[in-house]
Motif scaffolding. Structure first.
Motif, mmCIF file in Angstrom:
data_model
loop_
_atom_site.group_PDB
_atom_site.id
_atom_site.type_symbol
_atom_site.label_atom_id
_atom_site.label_comp_id
_atom_site.label_asym_id
_atom_site.label_seq_id
_atom_site.Cartn_x
_atom_site.Cartn_y
_atom_site.Cartn_z
ATOM 1 N N ALA A 35 -75.760 0.389 -60.260
ATOM 2 C CA ALA A 35 -77.337 0.148 -59.748
ATOM 3 C C ALA A 35 -77.988 1.361 -59.501
ATOM 4 C CB ALA A 35 -77.272 -0.730 -58.339
ATOM 5 N N SER A 37 -77.930 3.156 -56.832
ATOM 6 C CA SER A 37 -78.612 3.095 -55.669
ATOM 7 C C SER A 37 -77.437 2.123 -54.482
ATOM 8 C CB SER A 37 -79.815 2.101 -55.753
ATOM 9 O OG SER A 37 -80.252 1.681 -54.508
ATOM 10 N N GLY A 38 -77.258 2.462 -53.541
ATOM 11 C CA GLY A 38 -76.589 1.648 -52.502
ATOM 12 C C GLY A 38 -75.612 2.735 -51.584
ATOM 13 N N HIS A 79 -76.554 -2.160 -44.868
ATOM 14 C CA HIS A 79 -76.414 -1.582 -46.023
ATOM 15 C C HIS A 79 -75.122 -1.284 -46.947
ATOM 16 C CE1 HIS A 79 -75.152 0.759 -42.693
ATOM 17 N NE2 HIS A 79 -74.484 1.599 -43.400
ATOM 18 N N ARG A 104 -78.279 -5.389 -56.191
ATOM 19 C CA ARG A 104 -79.411 -4.652 -56.366
ATOM 20 C C ARG A 104 -80.505 -4.684 -57.400
ATOM 21 N NH1 ARG A 104 -80.209 0.042 -52.356
ATOM 22 N NH2 ARG A 104 -79.333 -0.539 -50.616
ATOM 23 N N ARG A 105 -80.165 -5.821 -58.300
ATOM 24 C CA ARG A 105 -81.193 -6.134 -59.382
ATOM 25 C C ARG A 105 -81.908 -7.448 -58.850
ATOM 26 N NH1 ARG A 105 -80.483 -2.549 -63.355
ATOM 27 N NH2 ARG A 105 -78.357 -1.321 -63.328
ATOM 28 N N PRO A 111 -78.201 -8.817 -53.202
ATOM 29 C CA PRO A 111 -79.303 -8.049 -52.868
ATOM 30 C C PRO A 111 -78.925 -6.723 -52.046
ATOM 31 C CG PRO A 111 -79.462 -10.094 -51.534
ATOM 32 C CD PRO A 111 -78.109 -10.155 -52.472
ATOM 33 N N GLY A 112 -79.646 -5.942 -52.140
ATOM 34 C CA GLY A 112 -79.388 -4.562 -51.280
ATOM 35 C C GLY A 112 -78.846 -4.911 -49.829
#
Length: 661
Positions: A35, A37-38, A79, A104-105, A111-112
């Motif tokens: 992702a 991200s994370g 998170h 996260r897409r 989801p995030g």
């Protein structure tokens, strides 16, 4: 492969290389990497604890994710969501490797931050830090109340625990202090807080802003304190979690000393907290933790370890249900209705009777209607933030240790925790909870109310002392912008009834609405019972006409409806034919078709009258008589006159607006 020189903080337990823990670690870091991200740091650190909890202690069944008597696990630090998603997949929940790869897409089941209803096994939506801890207090309290109401000695159908994982950031949030204080007071012995103390936050070492003795704080709250000094030592983890389960008469805090980002080049470094590791660092992490498998490849041995041949207890529980049904059919039927079928708030209740012209504050009418409903609806529970006598929300007896048999929850002066605990009670199932306080203090709990709306929980928020008419307490206690703020929130229905009858209808609506929270906004002062509300029902809450008029329509809510009626009389005397429409809920008005709205509001100029911010009204009206500043301290009538809310002033304002058109 390089030699493994890293000392992992001096903790060289061989369990750090365990295939089950590492399967979770690398599902998490690989999903974050994919992702770009994370948050990889916490999954790397906490994987061993989650592995042992889910496979050895947590009472759950992946084939029955909504089993009513399952243990609840809450990830407060949402998170670190891949820690939970990976554990759910490995444990056999309906969450595939393909789902994890969509982390996260949009749209994604991962989801995030975890979201209730989107991913099987996610109990509550935890976003802002601290919410999950307070939700967990609500879940644990609901378990105790449900056990009191539904268990029979030979067949305890309610007997589960609540576990919540949090970190240093959670511990800094005030809501955690509020909720933990209440949990200790209520002696919620089936609540265990797992505190990941890694001394790192997003900005750097936690000592930049946080060096308190958390253990001492929780001892003062009444918690039992346990410690895990090496989270990679399975024997120590198991022994400590077992002790937590044996705790009686108090909740438990387990302080775990972990190493964020363990195995990575950012070991004990804040850089592992909130960003992907990067290809080079990820390769190094694989070498350090001796993980030879490509991304999203899980060896059979890991699956076997995560899915041990362990009886979940579900079959034995179904037998308990059969026994309970035979031993106490009435109690069982209530358990079946409320818990198994989720039928809450559907029992009709007798609305209180009110005489035309009687001066009754809508908060008093709320209390009468709520108690009438509660007399036939045992699932209604709730309380206030130490203002129960003012919000008129007392029902029965206090919910307290050791029996938890009452229905009144004394939340204390803890508005934020009150709302999040209410969310936890609703998420648990079996109860229809409410929370109450003064309307201006809705600002203190709004983050939790927002999450209630995101989760579409069946909750009721009761806000009294709704306007500048509360008087002498002055600007700090007089709501002005709060109505606009709540109305801007998706998913919530805000009801500001004009009189006692509209209030009773609002209570009936709120109890019957099960797809999101409802907020009732109520007056401190007495309001006349209007003759035009004699035939009101819940459909009228989208708006109903109280007076016809061809020249102008005054559209009002709450206490300003009777004001608008009085102003309309003065306008009539001056030759202006003014109509009046009461609109208790703008959200419900918005749901009507344009044609229906036009038929209700009419073709004449529309002027809203509300002693609050005008923001949001222009969707429906042409002009607003409202507030564009804060109020002031003084007797009610003096304050209303000072800000233009007397019948003659409203009449003059209407004529001025019409003259300018």
């Amino acid at each position: 492969m390089t030699d493994h020189k890293q000392d992992f903080g001096g903790l060289r337990s061989p369990d750090i290389f365990d295939v089950a823990s590492n399967a979770l670690r690398f599902l998490a870091v690989d999903a974050v990497e994919r992702a770009n991200s994370g948050h990889p740091g916490t999954p790397l650190a906490m994987a061993p604890v989650i592995y042992r909890l889910f496979t050895q202690f947590l009472r759950h069944d992946p084939a029955q994710p909504d089993w009513a008597d399952r243990d609840r696990f809450v990830l407060s630090g949402g998170h670190a969501s891949m820690l939970l998603y990976g554990a759910l997949h490995l444990n056999g929940y309906d969450l595939t490797l393909e789902d994890l790869q969509q982390f996260r897409r949009y749209p994604s089941r991962c989801p995030g931050h975890p979201e209730r209803g989107m991913t099987p096994g996610v109990e509550v939506t935890t976003g802002p830090l601290g919410q999950g801890v307070a939700n967990a207090v609500g879940l644990a309290l609901a378990e105790r109340m449900a056990a009191e109401q539904f268990n029979v000695a030979q067949a305890p159908v309610v007997n589960h625990r609540t576990w919540v994982l949090c970190g240093d950031g959670d511990m800094m949030e005030g809501i955690v202090s509020e909720a933990s204080s209440l949990a200790g007071h209520l002696r919620l012995e089936k609540l265990t807080i797992l505190y990941d103390s890694n001394a790192v936050t997003l900005d750097g070492p936690s000592e930049l802003s946080f060096n308190e003795e958390v253990a001492a704080r929780y001892l003062a709250y009444g918690f039992r304190i346990l410690r895990i000094t090496d989270v990679d030592n399975f024997a120590q983890v198991d022994a400590t979690l077992r002790m937590a389960m044996q705790t009686r008469g108090q909740p438990t805090l387990v302080i775990m000393n972990s190493h964020i980002g363990i195995g990575s080049p950012f070991h004990d470094d804040h850089r592992s907290h909130g960003a992907a590791l990067g290809a080079e660092a990820l390769l190094s992490t694989r070498e350090q933790l001796q993980w030879v498998h490509p991304p999203f490849v899980v060896p059979d041995e890991a699956y076997a370890r995560w899915r041990p041949d362990r009886d979940s207890g579900y079959s034995a529980w179904t037998q308990l249900c059969e026994d309970a049904a035979a031993l106490d059919p009435h109690r069982w039927s209530e358990f079946e209705r409320r818990v198994l079928n989720g039928e809450l708030g559907k029992v009709p209740f007798e609305w209180p009777s009110f005489d035309d012209g009687a001066a009754i504050s809508t908060r008093v009418a709320l209390g009468q209607a709520l108690r009438s409903a509660a007399s036939v609806t045992p699932e209604i529970v709730g309380g206030a933030a130490d203002v129960e006598s003012s919000t008129e929300t007392r029902l029965d007896t206090q919910v307290t240790w050791p029996t938890y048999e009452g229905r009144d929850i004394y939340f204390g002066v803890r508005e934020h925790a009150m709302a999040a605990i209410t969310n936890g009670i609703a998420a648990h199932g079996g109860f229809l909870p409410f929370a109450s306080t003064f309307f201006v203090f809705s600002d203190y709990l709004k983050p939790a109310l927002r999450l209630s709306s995101i989760m579409e929980l069946h909750t009721l928020f009761i806000f009294t002392h709704d306007s500048i008419a509360l008087g002498e307490d002055g600007t700090t206690h007089q709501p002005v912008e709060q109505l606009a703020g709540l109305r801007a929130m998706p998913g919530i229905v805000v009801l500001r009834p004009a009189d006692a009858r509209e209030t009773a209808a609002s209570v009936a609506f709120a109890l019957g609405r099960d797809d999101g929270p409802t907020a009732l906004v109520l007056s401190r002062q007495g309001l006349p019972v209007l003759s035009g509300t004699k035939t009101i029902d819940t459909t009228s809450l989208a708006g109903h006409r109280l007076r016809g008029g061809a020249d102008v329509t005054l559209v009002a809510t709450g206490s300003e409806v009777s004001l608008a009626l009085s102003a309309a009389e003065l306008l009539h005397e001056s030759g202006v034919d003014a109509g009046v429409v009461s609109v208790p809920s703008l959200e419900l008005l918005r749901e009507r078709t344009v044609a229906d709205r036009d038929a209700l509001l009419g073709a004449a100029p529309r002027i809203a009258v509300e002693a609050a911010s005008a923001f949001g009204w222009y969707e429906f009206v042409d002009a607003v008589i409202g507030m564009n500043r804060f109020g002031g301290s003084g007797p009610k009538d003096e304050v209303l006159e000072a800000f233009g809310f007397t019948p003659s002033q409203v009449s003059d304002s209407v004529q001025e607006i019409l003259g300018g058109k």
